[in-house]
Enzyme design. Sequence first.
Site, PDB file in Angstrom:
ATOM      1  N   GLU A 153       0.817  -1.233   0.000  1.00 28.63           N
ATOM      2  CA  GLU A 153       0.000   0.000   0.000  1.00 28.63           C
ATOM      3  C   GLU A 153       0.846   1.277   0.000  1.00 28.63           C
ATOM      4  O   GLU A 153       0.663   2.159   0.837  1.00 28.63           O
ATOM      5  CB  GLU A 153      -0.932  -0.023   1.222  1.00 28.63           C
ATOM      6  N   ASN A 204       1.878  -5.318  -3.072  1.00 31.75           N
ATOM      7  CA  ASN A 204       0.505  -5.619  -2.621  1.00 31.75           C
ATOM      8  C   ASN A 204      -0.297  -4.333  -2.456  1.00 31.75           C
ATOM      9  O   ASN A 204       0.194  -3.372  -1.853  1.00 31.75           O
ATOM     10  CB  ASN A 204       0.569  -6.367  -1.282  1.00 31.75           C
ATOM     11  N   HIS A 240     -10.728  -6.463  -0.719  1.00 28.04           N
ATOM     12  CA  HIS A 240     -11.636  -6.259   0.424  1.00 28.04           C
ATOM     13  C   HIS A 240     -12.892  -5.587  -0.153  1.00 28.04           C
ATOM     14  O   HIS A 240     -12.860  -4.399  -0.467  1.00 28.04           O
ATOM     15  CB  HIS A 240     -10.983  -5.350   1.462  1.00 28.04           C
ATOM     16  N   GLU A 270      -6.194 -10.805  -0.145  1.00 30.68           N
ATOM     17  CA  GLU A 270      -6.854 -10.481   1.139  1.00 30.68           C
ATOM     18  C   GLU A 270      -8.376 -10.432   0.998  1.00 30.68           C
ATOM     19  O   GLU A 270      -9.049  -9.624   1.643  1.00 30.68           O
ATOM     20  CB  GLU A 270      -6.327  -9.125   1.656  1.00 30.68           C
ATOM     21  N   ASP A 272     -12.137 -10.581   1.300  1.00 28.57           N
ATOM     22  CA  ASP A 272     -13.273 -10.800   2.185  1.00 28.57           C
ATOM     23  C   ASP A 272     -14.428  -9.993   1.610  1.00 28.57           C
ATOM     24  O   ASP A 272     -14.218  -9.033   0.864  1.00 28.57           O
ATOM     25  CB  ASP A 272     -12.983 -10.472   3.657  1.00 28.57           C
TER      26      ASP A 272
END
Length: 592
Positions: A153, A204, A240, A270, A272
């Site tokens: 990030e 990432n 996400h 990641e 979700d």
Amino acid sequence: MRRFLLLILTPGLILCAQTLRQAGAQRALLMGAAADSSEQNPDPLATDALYASTLGTQYNMLEAENNMKWGTIHPQQNTYNFAPGDELVTFAQAHQMQTRGHNLCWGSYNPSWIVNYATTATPAQMSSQLQNHITAVVTHYKGQVFAWDVVNEAISDSQTGSGTVMKNSIWYNQPGIGLTGTGYVEQALRWAHAADPNALLFYNEYNIEAPGAKFNAMMVMLKDFVSRGVPIHGVGIQMHITTSGYPSSAGLAQNIQAITALGLQVHITEMDVRIPVDSSGVAAASDLQAQAATYQRILTVCLQNPGCTAFQTWGFTDKHSWIPNSYPGYGAALPFDATYQAKPAVASMINALQAVPPVLNAANIVNAASYAGGAVAPGELATIFQANFGPGTLAGTQLDSSGDVSSNLSGTQVFFDGVAAPVIYALAGQVSVVVPYEVSGQQQTVVQYSYNGVMSNSVTVPVVASVPGIFSANASGTGPGAILNLDYTLNSASNRVAGGGVVVGFATGGGTVQGGAKDGAPASGVALQTLPVSATVGGMPATVGYAGLAPGLVDGVMQLNLTVPTGVTGAQPLVVTVGAVSSQSGITVAVK
Ligand code: G3I
């Protein structure tokens, strides 16, 4: 000899089916989950049997959600705390899982000592802090962590549309490590690569799931890195999301293809899918269905793009998730509920893993010996890579009722103009077949792949009379050949043939043979290649005593009995020419 030849024809591996892990293995896809251990109190891995058993059976990859971050692993300037990370690695190894590392450099959630240190440190001091950290952590996990989120990030959410605007951070400009723009990301990658040259290195990021300014800004950085050979192997797309429809399947596919077009891999790192929950964390059935559809949709896009090589969720049970604390009123974001029961999302992901058609790419159909692609020849042993749908455990050669190599191996079939080819071995990401002799005389052939009846797209491949490739002893397509001395021992630097001596080499792609051959049949005797065959060793002519079918082996393997010329010594290049086409360079025979 037969066992030796099976060895070079069939490299080996893995697992089988019905959990996420097993269904993922059938797609050569790593199915992963972020996990915690002893930095949590209590330690879920050590104290919650269902946490450990669900993680160990449902996934073949795990990632440290927190315990390889600076905050946990480097709590004080001169103190490293590897225990929580080691615990996860030990668990992964005990369950034949891969471990993914996260992360070596992030502008957030750093321990207070380095944040304070940065307030007075010089860029040079920050640079050595970052280098020391990356070197220490990557070296500690060398050979245990197969891939790292090196930088996380770093790119700003607001871009100008040109170049790459970076986020403010202690590593970039507060005070930074003395490099401008994306320099510190590049430097971190170089330090990580130096510490473990075999680890896959990722950048990432979030909000890059769909086309847009942030994605474009990242692509500027990646294209620059790739063009200058900066050690980077892939991008982690965090994912996400909610059930809103973001990102669209087309948009995500476009982004994955843009990244893989640079030769980089994509990992969904990641995922979700947060949904509304009531005060006791319970979600509505309709939202659970919408969530399941979202997981299925995103996984489907990953499966449709072979460069997407891992699919990971940010945790796996709603019992341990960052969502409720970060998104009040939302939760239940993961595939298993707080009691480790599978939610509709698990079945929907397994549906995708079992139903999304394999993707066939003509460029991935290559000669099984030389790995050269572009065309096939009748009877050629060809290997198909990255169809990514097949047995999760290596399936070796099976014979059908007439004693020929079966054309349906554990559900795997490959068709050339509708003719099912004999299948030598099959594994999710790599299948080897014998091109049917029926293609002889054609200009091209239409190839299709299927697993358990799920058919791939079809591709058209040129047909040529011959495309010889010599098998190498280590199945790499180069180096010492798969060559036997007359005493049936393997020719090698320590077991050479004398000049004037005869060796027996093995190849494929020689094309048709006199008297014809039968798809999949073990050669019952000798039969000469139809086309003229010549050979050189060290550039000198080598007499071809025999070039044709290899008795006892499947029609299509070409046996070569060659007399090695005198006057050459050492590892000498062996080249075989069938018709007008020569074999790959790089194969050697060892001469006294
Ligand atoms: O370990 C301490 C514990 O000793 C202490 O008792 C407890 C109470 O404050 O805090 C614990 O540390 C927490 C840590 O998670 C471990 O649970 C931190 O406060 C908390 O901020 C930290 O949150 C993590 C966050 O990253 C920051 O590192 C979340 O669990 C984790 O899910 C989240 O993950 C990030 C990815 O790394 C990057 N992408 C976004 C993603 C979600 O934010």
